[in-house]
Write a protein that holds these residues in place. Structure first.
Motif, PDB file in Angstrom:
ATOM      1  N   GLY A  13      36.114  36.040  36.857  1.00 15.64           N
ATOM      2  CA  GLY A  13      36.198  35.080  38.082  1.00 15.64           C
ATOM      3  C   GLY A  13      36.669  35.807  39.432  1.00 15.64           C
ATOM      4  O   GLY A  13      36.882  35.146  40.558  1.00 15.64           O
ATOM      5  N   ALA A  14      37.046  37.090  39.194  1.00 11.28           N
ATOM      6  CA  ALA A  14      37.495  38.135  40.570  1.00 11.28           C
ATOM      7  C   ALA A  14      36.366  37.724  41.567  1.00 11.28           C
ATOM      8  O   ALA A  14      36.766  37.638  42.945  1.00 11.28           O
ATOM      9  CB  ALA A  14      37.824  39.372  40.116  1.00 11.28           C
ATOM     10  N   ILE A  15      35.136  38.059  41.266  1.00  7.89           N
ATOM     11  CA  ILE A  15      34.077  38.233  42.304  1.00  7.89           C
ATOM     12  C   ILE A  15      33.786  36.873  42.975  1.00  7.89           C
ATOM     13  O   ILE A  15      33.598  36.905  44.064  1.00  7.89           O
ATOM     14  CB  ILE A  15      32.685  38.875  41.691  1.00  7.89           C
ATOM     15  CG1 ILE A  15      31.873  39.227  42.999  1.00  7.89           C
ATOM     16  CG2 ILE A  15      32.005  38.145  40.960  1.00  7.89           C
ATOM     17  CD1 ILE A  15      32.608  40.438  43.683  1.00  7.89           C
ATOM     18  N   ASP A  16      33.862  35.819  42.170  1.00  4.07           N
ATOM     19  CA  ASP A  16      33.834  34.493  42.733  1.00  4.07           C
ATOM     20  C   ASP A  16      34.746  34.271  43.593  1.00  4.07           C
ATOM     21  O   ASP A  16      34.458  33.503  44.606  1.00  4.07           O
ATOM     22  CB  ASP A  16      33.644  33.681  41.557  1.00  4.07           C
ATOM     23  CG  ASP A  16      32.502  33.757  40.491  1.00  4.07           C
ATOM     24  OD1 ASP A  16      31.351  34.293  41.134  1.00  4.07           O
ATOM     25  OD2 ASP A  16      32.553  33.138  39.364  1.00  4.07           O
ATOM     26  N   ALA A  17      35.837  34.628  43.162  1.00  7.44           N
ATOM     27  CA  ALA A  17      36.934  34.399  44.131  1.00  7.44           C
ATOM     28  C   ALA A  17      36.954  35.231  45.602  1.00  7.44           C
ATOM     29  O   ALA A  17      37.128  34.458  46.832  1.00  7.44           O
ATOM     30  CB  ALA A  17      38.442  34.619  43.628  1.00  7.44           C
TER      31      ALA A  17
ATOM     32  N   LEU B  41      43.627  39.141  39.759  1.00  6.81           N
ATOM     33  CA  LEU B  41      43.099  39.308  38.519  1.00  6.81           C
ATOM     34  C   LEU B  41      42.978  40.768  38.006  1.00  6.81           C
ATOM     35  O   LEU B  41      42.765  41.112  36.826  1.00  6.81           O
ATOM     36  CB  LEU B  41      41.575  38.499  38.659  1.00  6.81           C
ATOM     37  CG  LEU B  41      41.923  36.879  38.646  1.00  6.81           C
ATOM     38  CD1 LEU B  41      40.559  36.398  38.993  1.00  6.81           C
ATOM     39  CD2 LEU B  41      42.120  36.382  37.316  1.00  6.81           C
ATOM     40  N   ILE B  42      42.795  41.631  39.064  1.00  5.58           N
ATOM     41  CA  ILE B  42      42.379  42.993  38.782  1.00  5.58           C
ATOM     42  C   ILE B  42      43.910  43.623  38.045  1.00  5.58           C
ATOM     43  O   ILE B  42      43.720  44.408  37.457  1.00  5.58           O
ATOM     44  CB  ILE B  42      41.778  43.753  39.873  1.00  5.58           C
ATOM     45  CG1 ILE B  42      40.494  43.263  40.191  1.00  5.58           C
ATOM     46  CG2 ILE B  42      42.232  45.028  39.914  1.00  5.58           C
ATOM     47  CD1 ILE B  42      39.976  43.834  41.718  1.00  5.58           C
ATOM     48  N   VAL B  43      44.839  43.317  38.983  1.00  6.39           N
ATOM     49  CA  VAL B  43      46.365  43.720  38.539  1.00  6.39           C
ATOM     50  C   VAL B  43      46.608  43.170  37.116  1.00  6.39           C
ATOM     51  O   VAL B  43      47.083  44.055  36.225  1.00  6.39           O
ATOM     52  CB  VAL B  43      47.196  43.176  39.455  1.00  6.39           C
ATOM     53  CG1 VAL B  43      48.608  43.550  38.825  1.00  6.39           C
ATOM     54  CG2 VAL B  43      46.982  43.841  40.799  1.00  6.39           C
ATOM     55  N   GLU B  44      45.944  42.192  36.739  1.00  8.67           N
ATOM     56  CA  GLU B  44      46.360  41.444  35.395  1.00  8.67           C
ATOM     57  C   GLU B  44      45.643  42.580  34.496  1.00  8.67           C
ATOM     58  O   GLU B  44      45.987  42.879  33.313  1.00  8.67           O
ATOM     59  CB  GLU B  44      45.885  40.109  35.134  1.00  8.67           C
ATOM     60  CG  GLU B  44      45.903  39.441  33.744  1.00  8.67           C
ATOM     61  CD  GLU B  44      45.489  38.046  33.932  1.00  8.67           C
ATOM     62  OE1 GLU B  44      44.820  37.827  32.865  1.00  8.67           O
ATOM     63  OE2 GLU B  44      45.617  37.501  34.809  1.00  8.67           O
TER      64      GLU B  44
END
Length: 221
Positions: A149-153, A165-168
């Motif tokens: 979902g990161a790239i969509d965000a 989301l990357i930090v997670e």
């Protein structure tokens, strides 16, 4: 004479992070950009790298060399084999976005944690890391995470969610001694990752700039 690095991009979100890395690490370099933002859409539609897309990558690289580029850096990680084919025809440095980071990580780490926002990037980089490990006879253990979902965000303008989301994912890779942020667009998230003791966070942008500076910097003094 100022070194001229041509950045070739398939998405606008990759451009600013690498420009910032050049400004921080090698501001003397002159940058220029070529953007073909239909490449990723065409790749997604086809589902694989087609001969037509490969030809377009070759044409972009050739045009850049003819324009006087000292080196070419592709900023999108999805076109590896096409970039390699284009590189073989030119006599200037041409790099995929993650090549420098892979070499750095394999040389210095044993447990590598790779985070990406595209599934294809994980598979391509897994192969690159395995190849580098074999060539250098340096065994490494690789764990991967897809920041779903990161790239969509990010494409919708929500960098805060993208970075969170990357930090997670980074937290899940706490046992790794080196974390690799695969794509250029992910580089800003490095500033908010809290690495474990002894853990290093690498961005593909910084590693790529350092490689070009090492290769070309002394030639243009």
């Amino acid at each position: 004479m100022t070194p001229h690095i041509r950045l070739i991009s398939a998405t606008a979100i990759s451009i600013e992070p690498v420009q910032q890395a050049f400004q921080a690490l090698w501001p003397e370099a002159r940058l220029s950009n070529l953007l073909d933002d239909s490449l990723l859409d065409d790749l997604r539609t086809a589902g694989h790298l087609t001969p037509a897309i490969t030809r377009r990558i070759d044409q972009l690289a050739t045009l850049s060399a003819e324009a006087g580029a000292s080196g070419i850096l592709f900023t999108c990680s999805a076109f590896g084999p096409a970039i390699e084919a284009a590189r073989d025809k030119l006599n200037i440095p041409v790099y995929k976005p993650y090549e420098a980071m892979v070499s750095h990580a394999v040389a210095r780490g044993e447990r590598l944690g790779l985070i990406a926002t595209y599934t294809n990037t994980i598979e391509e980089m897994r192969e690159a890391i395995q190849t580098q490990s074999t060539v250098t006879t340096k065994p490494v253990h690789l764990e991967t995470r897809l920041a779903k979902g990161a790239i969509d965000a990010l494409e919708s303008g929500d960098r805060k969610t993208h970075d969170a989301l990357i930090v997670e994912c980074a937290r899940e890779l706490h046992d790794c001694d080196i974390l690799l942020l695969a794509q250029f667009s992910m580089a800003p998230a490095a500033t908010i990752i809290e690495p474990q003791a002894g853990q290093t966070v690498l961005t593909s942008t910084a590693c790529a700039v350092e490689l070009f500076k090492q290769q070309l910097g002394s030639s243009f003094r």
